[in-house]
Design an enzyme around this catalytic site. Structure first.
Site, PDB file in Angstrom:
ATOM      1  N   UNK A 117      -1.316  -8.937  -9.197  1.00 19.61           N
ATOM      2  CA  UNK A 117      -1.464 -10.565  -8.303  1.00 19.61           C
ATOM      3  C   UNK A 117      -2.233 -10.526  -6.782  1.00 19.61           C
ATOM      4  O   UNK A 117      -0.676  -9.935  -6.207  1.00 19.61           O
ATOM      5  CB  UNK A 117      -0.217 -11.557  -8.310  1.00 19.61           C
ATOM      6  N   CYS A 150       1.607  -1.275  -0.514  1.00 18.45           N
ATOM      7  CA  CYS A 150      -0.284  -0.186   0.212  1.00 18.45           C
ATOM      8  C   CYS A 150       0.537   0.782   0.088  1.00 18.45           C
ATOM      9  O   CYS A 150       1.766   1.120   1.122  1.00 18.45           O
ATOM     10  CB  CYS A 150      -0.843  -0.102   1.669  1.00 18.45           C
ATOM     11  SG  CYS A 150      -1.895   1.783   1.101  1.00 18.45           S
ATOM     12  N   CYS A 207       0.245   2.736   3.709  1.00 15.87           N
ATOM     13  CA  CYS A 207       0.656   2.524   5.156  1.00 15.87           C
ATOM     14  C   CYS A 207       1.372   1.634   4.936  1.00 15.87           C
ATOM     15  O   CYS A 207       2.777   0.897   6.091  1.00 15.87           O
ATOM     16  CB  CYS A 207      -0.677   2.077   5.616  1.00 15.87           C
ATOM     17  SG  CYS A 207      -0.990   0.160   5.167  1.00 15.87           S
TER      18      CYS A 207
END
Length: 116
Positions: free
Chosen positions: A95, A71, A74
């Protein structure tokens, strides 16, 4: 099958409702349902991210065609990007582990971002 270990429970593999997939930890927008496609791997597959900074990428050791993705907000581990392995020439295949995602149905995006 990809070189990732399969843990099962991939609830979003065959999930094709309109909406947005966000980070399970921080709710940052990652992938649109428009970029999701059916693939033979057991994980949900996407061709592109929503924002240029939706994910951060790190080279996968000894695998030049693969990047680990996290991400962009974060740092939560998401899965991999396989370069030039998408449904069309030149596209990537992201994926992504279902456990790292939350799905926000179309029309509820604003409510989800306000709740964070």
């Amino acid at each position: 099958m990809s070189f990732c270990s399969f843990f099962g429970g991939e609830v979003f593999q065959n999930h094709f409702e309109p909406g947005v997939y966000v980070c399970a930890k921080c709710s940052y927008e990652l992938f649109s349902s428009h970029s999701k496609y059916a693939h033979s791997s057991p994980w949900p597959a996407f061709t592109e991210t929503i924002h240029p900074d939706s994910v951060t990428k790190c080279p996968e050791k000894n695998r030049p065609e693969a990047l680990k993705v996290s991400c962009g907000k974060c740092g939560n581990g998401l899965g991999h990007e396989f370069l030039n392995d998408g449904p069309k020439r030149g596209q990537s295949r992201f994926u992504i582990f279902s456990s790292s995602l939350k799905f926000v149905p179309k029309g509820k995006e604003a409510a989800a971002s306000q709740g964070h």
